[in-house]
Design a protein around this motif. Structure first.
Motif, short mmCIF file in Angstrom:
data_model
loop_
_atom_site.label_atom_id
_atom_site.label_comp_id
_atom_site.label_asym_id
_atom_site.label_seq_id
_atom_site.Cartn_x
_atom_site.Cartn_y
_atom_site.Cartn_z
N GLY A 18 -19.20 -17.37 -7.49
CA GLY A 18 -20.56 -17.55 -7.03
C GLY A 18 -20.79 -17.25 -5.57
N LYS A 19 -19.76 -16.77 -4.88
CA LYS A 19 -19.89 -16.48 -3.45
C LYS A 19 -19.62 -15.01 -3.17
N GLU A 20 -20.07 -14.56 -2.02
CA GLU A 20 -19.84 -13.18 -1.61
C GLU A 20 -18.38 -13.01 -1.16
N ARG A 21 -17.93 -11.76 -1.21
CA ARG A 21 -16.59 -11.46 -0.74
C ARG A 21 -16.53 -11.67 0.77
N GLU A 22 -15.48 -12.32 1.21
CA GLU A 22 -15.35 -12.74 2.62
C GLU A 22 -14.10 -12.12 3.22
N GLY A 23 -14.23 -11.59 4.43
CA GLY A 23 -13.06 -11.07 5.15
C GLY A 23 -12.20 -12.20 5.66
N VAL A 24 -10.89 -12.06 5.51
CA VAL A 24 -9.95 -13.10 5.93
C VAL A 24 -9.15 -12.63 7.14
N SER A 25 -8.56 -11.45 7.03
CA SER A 25 -7.72 -10.97 8.12
C SER A 25 -7.46 -9.49 7.94
N CYS A 26 -7.10 -8.80 9.03
CA CYS A 26 -6.73 -7.40 8.91
C CYS A 26 -5.74 -7.03 10.00
N ILE A 27 -5.05 -5.91 9.75
CA ILE A 27 -4.05 -5.43 10.68
C ILE A 27 -4.12 -3.91 10.68
N SER A 28 -3.85 -3.30 11.84
CA SER A 28 -4.04 -1.87 12.00
C SER A 28 -2.72 -1.10 11.91
N ALA B 111 0.86 -1.18 0.00
CA ALA B 111 0.00 0.00 0.00
C ALA B 111 0.89 1.23 0.00
N SER B 112 0.68 2.11 -0.95
CA SER B 112 1.50 3.30 -1.06
C SER B 112 0.63 4.55 -1.04
N GLY B 113 1.29 5.70 -0.83
CA GLY B 113 0.55 6.94 -0.74
C GLY B 113 -0.11 7.16 0.61
N LEU B 114 0.47 6.59 1.65
CA LEU B 114 -0.15 6.65 2.98
C LEU B 114 0.33 7.83 3.81
N PHE B 115 1.17 8.68 3.26
CA PHE B 115 1.74 9.78 4.03
C PHE B 115 0.62 10.65 4.59
N GLY B 116 0.69 10.92 5.89
CA GLY B 116 -0.31 11.75 6.56
C GLY B 116 -1.45 10.97 7.16
N LEU B 117 -1.55 9.70 6.87
CA LEU B 117 -2.60 8.86 7.45
C LEU B 117 -2.12 8.27 8.77
N ASP B 118 -2.84 8.56 9.85
CA ASP B 118 -2.46 8.02 11.16
C ASP B 118 -3.28 6.80 11.53
N VAL B 119 -4.52 6.76 11.08
CA VAL B 119 -5.41 5.66 11.44
C VAL B 119 -5.88 4.97 10.18
N TYR B 120 -5.51 3.74 10.03
CA TYR B 120 -6.00 2.96 8.90
C TYR B 120 -5.84 1.47 9.20
N ALA B 121 -6.50 0.69 8.42
CA ALA B 121 -6.38 -0.77 8.52
C ALA B 121 -6.15 -1.33 7.12
N ILE B 122 -5.39 -2.37 7.06
CA ILE B 122 -5.18 -3.10 5.80
C ILE B 122 -5.74 -4.49 5.99
N GLY B 123 -6.61 -4.87 5.09
CA GLY B 123 -7.28 -6.17 5.22
C GLY B 123 -7.10 -7.05 4.00
N TRP B 124 -7.24 -8.33 4.24
CA TRP B 124 -7.28 -9.31 3.15
C TRP B 124 -8.68 -9.89 3.08
N PHE B 125 -9.17 -9.98 1.85
CA PHE B 125 -10.49 -10.55 1.58
C PHE B 125 -10.34 -11.58 0.47
N ARG B 126 -11.35 -12.41 0.32
CA ARG B 126 -11.33 -13.36 -0.78
C ARG B 126 -12.73 -13.56 -1.32
N GLN B 127 -12.78 -13.91 -2.60
CA GLN B 127 -14.07 -14.14 -3.24
C GLN B 127 -13.95 -15.33 -4.17
N ALA B 128 -14.70 -16.37 -3.85
CA ALA B 128 -14.75 -17.56 -4.69
C ALA B 128 -15.88 -17.39 -5.70
#
Length: 129
Positions: A42-52, A23-40
């Motif tokens: 015929g299925k809805e997008r599913e949250g896998v993991s995130c980190i702050s 993830a780039s262009g984050l200068f000036g951002l103090d609060v954010y989360a980066i997450g991983w999702f997956r979509q199989a």
């Protein structure tokens, strides 16, 4: 802000794979989360993991707990690299995996895709039986 994923591919069941998210262009951002999702298909997008951005404990979905782990490499204020290490892969893990950025809040338990503002193009993970 830009997100680029890499590391997908074809792997046999039981094997490992590591995905990377830059993830780039984050200068000036103090609060954010980066997450991983997956979509199989015929299925809805599913949250896998995130980190702050704060470095607090990451969140991991029950469906992958004990097999997947998220981590973040040391980086500068403008860029962050996050990894999703996957072990003991199963055919049902086959999906397009997306990395995404939540610009407003830290990582929360429900991993709701609607909270995330910027998405990568996705990387295909295929697990053969």
């Amino acid at each position: 802000v830009q997100i680029v994923e890499s590391g997908g591919g074809l792997v046999q069941a039981g094997g490992p794979l590591r995905l990377s998210c830059e993830a780039s262009g984050l200068f000036g951002l103090d609060v954010y989360a980066i997450g991983w999702f997956r979509q199989a298909p015929g299925k809805e997008r599913e949250g896998v993991s995130c980190i702050s951005s704060s470095g607090g404990p990451p969140k991991i979905a029950d469906s992958v707990r004990g097999r997947f782990a998220i981590s973040r490499a040391a980086t500068d204020n403008a860029k962050s690299t996050v990894y999703l290490q996957m072990y003991s892969l199963k055919p049902e893990d086959t999906a397009v995996y997306y990395c995404a950025l939540d610009l407003e809040r830290l990582c929360v338990e429900d991993l709701w895709p609607g909270d995330y503002d910027v998405w990568g193009q996705g990387t295909q993970v295929t697990v053969s039986s």
